[in-house]
Design an enzyme around this catalytic site. Structure first.
Site, PDB file in Angstrom:
ATOM      1  N   ASN A   1      42.172  36.751  44.266  1.00  0.00           N
ATOM      2  CA  ASN A   1      40.705  37.840  43.635  1.00  0.00           C
ATOM      3  C   ASN A   1      39.893  36.984  43.741  1.00  0.00           C
ATOM      4  OD1 ASN A   1      39.225  39.019  42.917  1.00  0.00           O
ATOM      5  ND2 ASN A   1      40.362  38.960  40.482  1.00  0.00           N
TER       6      ASN A   1
ATOM      7  N   LYS B   1      36.782  37.524  43.706  1.00  0.00           N
ATOM      8  CA  LYS B   1      35.838  37.947  42.060  1.00  0.00           C
ATOM      9  C   LYS B   1      33.803  38.189  43.326  1.00  0.00           C
ATOM     10  CE  LYS B   1      38.548  35.796  39.077  1.00  0.00           C
ATOM     11  NZ  LYS B   1      38.673  35.759  37.010  1.00  0.00           N
TER      12      LYS B   1
ATOM     13  N   GLU C   1      48.542  40.012  33.279  1.00  0.00           N
ATOM     14  CA  GLU C   1      47.743  39.107  33.227  1.00  0.00           C
ATOM     15  C   GLU C   1      46.994  38.810  31.822  1.00  0.00           C
ATOM     16  OE1 GLU C   1      45.307  38.730  37.143  1.00  0.00           O
ATOM     17  OE2 GLU C   1      44.388  39.595  36.237  1.00  0.00           O
TER      18      GLU C   1
ATOM     19  N   GLY D   1      41.630  32.413  33.799  1.00  0.00           N
ATOM     20  CA  GLY D   1      40.007  31.353  34.337  1.00  0.00           C
ATOM     21  C   GLY D   1      39.758  30.617  33.489  1.00  0.00           C
TER      22      GLY D   1
ATOM     23  N   SER E   1      45.401  31.880  36.076  1.00  0.00           N
ATOM     24  CA  SER E   1      45.438  29.799  36.693  1.00  0.00           C
ATOM     25  C   SER E   1      46.439  29.655  36.974  1.00  0.00           C
ATOM     26  CB  SER E   1      45.425  29.620  35.054  1.00  0.00           C
ATOM     27  OG  SER E   1      44.331  29.609  34.394  1.00  0.00           O
TER      28      SER E   1
ATOM     29  N   HIS F   1      41.555  45.245  36.136  1.00  0.00           N
ATOM     30  CA  HIS F   1      41.290  43.808  35.881  1.00  0.00           C
ATOM     31  C   HIS F   1      40.945  43.410  34.355  1.00  0.00           C
ATOM     32  CE1 HIS F   1      40.330  40.110  36.153  1.00  0.00           C
ATOM     33  NE2 HIS F   1      41.102  39.947  37.315  1.00  0.00           N
TER      34      HIS F   1
ATOM     35  N   GLU G   1      38.537  41.863  33.324  1.00  0.00           N
ATOM     36  CA  GLU G   1      36.917  41.196  33.866  1.00  0.00           C
ATOM     37  C   GLU G   1      36.414  43.408  33.276  1.00  0.00           C
ATOM     38  OE1 GLU G   1      36.637  38.901  36.367  1.00  0.00           O
ATOM     39  OE2 GLU G   1      38.053  37.312  35.228  1.00  0.00           O
TER      40      GLU G   1
HETATM   41  C1  PEP Z   1      42.383  37.416  38.262  1.00  0.00           C
HETATM   42  O1  PEP Z   1      40.776  37.026  37.622  1.00  0.00           O
HETATM   43  O2  PEP Z   1      42.796  37.857  38.314  1.00  0.00           O
HETATM   44  C2  PEP Z   1      42.728  35.403  37.751  1.00  0.00           C
HETATM   45  C3  PEP Z   1      44.165  35.111  37.747  1.00  0.00           C
HETATM   46  O3  PEP Z   1      42.408  34.286  37.693  1.00  0.00           O
HETATM   47  P1  PEP Z   1      42.264  33.010  37.859  1.00  0.00           P
HETATM   48  O4  PEP Z   1      43.211  32.855  38.670  1.00  0.00           O
HETATM   49  O5  PEP Z   1      41.403  32.534  38.039  1.00  0.00           O
HETATM   50  O6  PEP Z   1      42.701  33.267  36.028  1.00  0.00           O
END
Ligand code: PEP
Length: 241
Positions: A6, A8, A161, A167, A204, A91, A93
């Site tokens: 992703n 972003k 998630e 993040g 992460s 998601h 976010e």
């Molecule tokens: C995500 O945005 O779906 C995600 C898992 O981000 P990160 O790997 O940076 O935590």
């Protein structure tokens, strides 16, 4: 295994092109499926470069209507027209910053499936919810509200998630991932007996922890930050070997 990157709201067109060309060259284990999810504005460019490779392309979001007066939105019909294979839905976010509700995610799932695009439904709890012992309740309510009584395809993808791991550099422990993904699978299978669920983990994931997270019940990863480097992303892919 499925590993999705992703991107972003990152990259400009020159990075996206250079990145995709380098990505085309990486060695992908036979039973691993790779997808990248660039910003809408680079979907065509990236898809053209990756055409004929083993890397598919998808979007990070969509709106649920096919067309009309919805300024700024992009529809599953338009994503299909660009040959997109995946689309993230719900998601965290989008839920937290753009107020996406479970009702929205449900409509997006329906619309994407109608156009033959695979939704990747993201679910997960905040740290406060986990600490209050509400993790299972939150996840099951997200799943029920988004998927109950829908007609799903033979296969459906869900990403666990945990919001506290996205993040932040804090990865969920393998035991926590195993527990959550197994609950997700049980709930989803109870609702949809004829569907095979792929349950991904995201939060992460990086080149150092990916191997430890390849555990029972995890069918792949949704990778954010570490998917923005070809070297790091290819090491994550390698760990699935
Ligand atoms: C995500 O945005 O779906 C995600 C898992 O981000 P990160 O790997 O940076 O935590």
């Amino acid at each position: 295994m499925v590993i999705l990157g992703n991107w972003k709201m990152n990259m400009v067109v020159s990075n996206a092109i250079a990145f995709s060309k380098r990505l085309r060259e990486i060695d992908i284990p036979e039973d691993v499926e790779i997808g990248v999810l660039p910003s809408y504005v680079y979907l065509s460019e990236v898809a053209n470069i990756l055409e004929g490779s083993r890397i598919s392309v998808g979007a990070q979001d969509c709106y649920y209507e096919d067309q009309g007066a919805f300024t700024g939105e992009v529809s599953p019909l338009q994503l299909k027209d660009l040959g997109m294979k995946w689309c993230l839905v719900g998601h965290s976010e989008r839920r937290q910053m753009f107020y996406e509700t479970d009702e929205d995610t449900r409509r997006k799932v329906v619309s994407l499936m109608r156009h033959g695009i695979n939704p990747v439904l993201c679910v997960g709890e905040t740290l406060a919810q986990r600490e209050a012992g509400r993790m299972f309740g939150i996840i099951s309510s997200q799943l029920f509200r988004s998927l109950e009584r829908l007609k799903l395809n033979d296969e459906f993808t869900i990403a666990y998630e945990p919001i506290w791991a996205i993040g932040t550099g804090i990865t969920a422990k393998p035991k926590q991932v195993e527990e959550a993904t197994s609950v997700i699978r049980q709930i989803a299978e109870r609702m949809h007996r004829n569907t095979r669920f792929n349950v991904l983990y995201g939060g992460s994931v990086n080149e150092d922890n990916a191997k430890n997270l390849i555990i029972n019940g995890v069918d792949g990863f949704l990778v954010g930050g570490a998917s923005l480097s070809v070297i790091r992303f290819s090491k994550i892919i390698d760990s699935a070997r």
